[in-house]
Design an enzyme around this catalytic site. Sequence first.
Site, PDB file in Angstrom:
ATOM      1  N   SER A  47      -7.205   3.476  -2.252  1.00 25.73           N
ATOM      2  CA  SER A  47      -7.464   3.259  -0.817  1.00 25.73           C
ATOM      3  C   SER A  47      -9.119   3.460  -0.546  1.00 25.73           C
ATOM      4  O   SER A  47      -9.637   4.240  -0.989  1.00 25.73           O
ATOM      5  CB  SER A  47      -6.697   4.386  -0.108  1.00 25.73           C
ATOM      6  OG  SER A  47      -6.939   4.479   1.164  1.00 25.73           O
ATOM      7  N   HIS A 107      -4.016   1.834   4.768  1.00 24.58           N
ATOM      8  CA  HIS A 107      -3.211   2.921   4.053  1.00 24.58           C
ATOM      9  C   HIS A 107      -3.256   4.089   5.337  1.00 24.58           C
ATOM     10  O   HIS A 107      -2.313   4.653   5.354  1.00 24.58           O
ATOM     11  CB  HIS A 107      -4.078   3.691   3.130  1.00 24.58           C
ATOM     12  CG  HIS A 107      -3.971   3.019   1.974  1.00 24.58           C
ATOM     13  ND1 HIS A 107      -5.077   1.751   1.524  1.00 24.58           N
ATOM     14  CD2 HIS A 107      -3.310   2.914   0.921  1.00 24.58           C
ATOM     15  CE1 HIS A 107      -4.655   1.373   0.534  1.00 24.58           C
ATOM     16  NE2 HIS A 107      -3.720   1.958  -0.154  1.00 24.58           N
ATOM     17  N   GLY A 117     -10.420   3.995   2.466  1.00 27.34           N
ATOM     18  CA  GLY A 117     -10.425   5.219   3.259  1.00 27.34           C
ATOM     19  C   GLY A 117     -10.213   6.499   2.821  1.00 27.34           C
ATOM     20  O   GLY A 117     -10.691   7.381   2.983  1.00 27.34           O
ATOM     21  N   LYS A 126       0.822  -1.421  -0.019  1.00 24.69           N
ATOM     22  CA  LYS A 126      -0.084   0.110   0.303  1.00 24.69           C
ATOM     23  C   LYS A 126       0.910   1.404   0.102  1.00 24.69           C
ATOM     24  O   LYS A 126       1.845   1.184   0.509  1.00 24.69           O
ATOM     25  CB  LYS A 126      -0.922  -0.127   1.317  1.00 24.69           C
ATOM     26  CG  LYS A 126      -2.008  -0.888   1.125  1.00 24.69           C
ATOM     27  CD  LYS A 126      -2.702  -1.175   2.401  1.00 24.69           C
ATOM     28  CE  LYS A 126      -4.060  -1.977   2.328  1.00 24.69           C
ATOM     29  NZ  LYS A 126      -3.748  -3.441   1.936  1.00 24.69           N
TER      30      LYS A 126
END
Length: 119
Positions: free
Chosen positions: A88, A47, A90, A22
């Site tokens: 990601s 992340h 989030g 990530k």
Amino acid sequence: MAGAEVVSSVPEVQIDSDGVFKYILVRLELGKEQREVVRGTRNAEYHNHIFEKLNPEMEKLGITCKCLGGGKIEHNSKEKKIRVFGESTGYGKADHSVTAEKLKKVYTDYEVTWTDDKK
């Protein structure tokens, strides 16, 4: 140190040497100075773990961090190839073209590619 010197002293790219992991694209701000940096590691399960490590380090320097998004990096040091992709959950998808340009500055002899594909 002036704001520009503080912000420019932060390495533009810090990623793991091999594997798929990530990454996040982060805007650093100090006064009128701003700059984007790339951070990626396979040690991050999510992340936000990368951001949570970077943010306190930057706060000590007086720098404000804003995560612009994330994705994944596939780094093959043997073949000198880096691929940027994914997103990601989030933070949303980073602008992979920006990330790729930053990686090309550091990994000058690499083939750096990016795609908006999930995998």
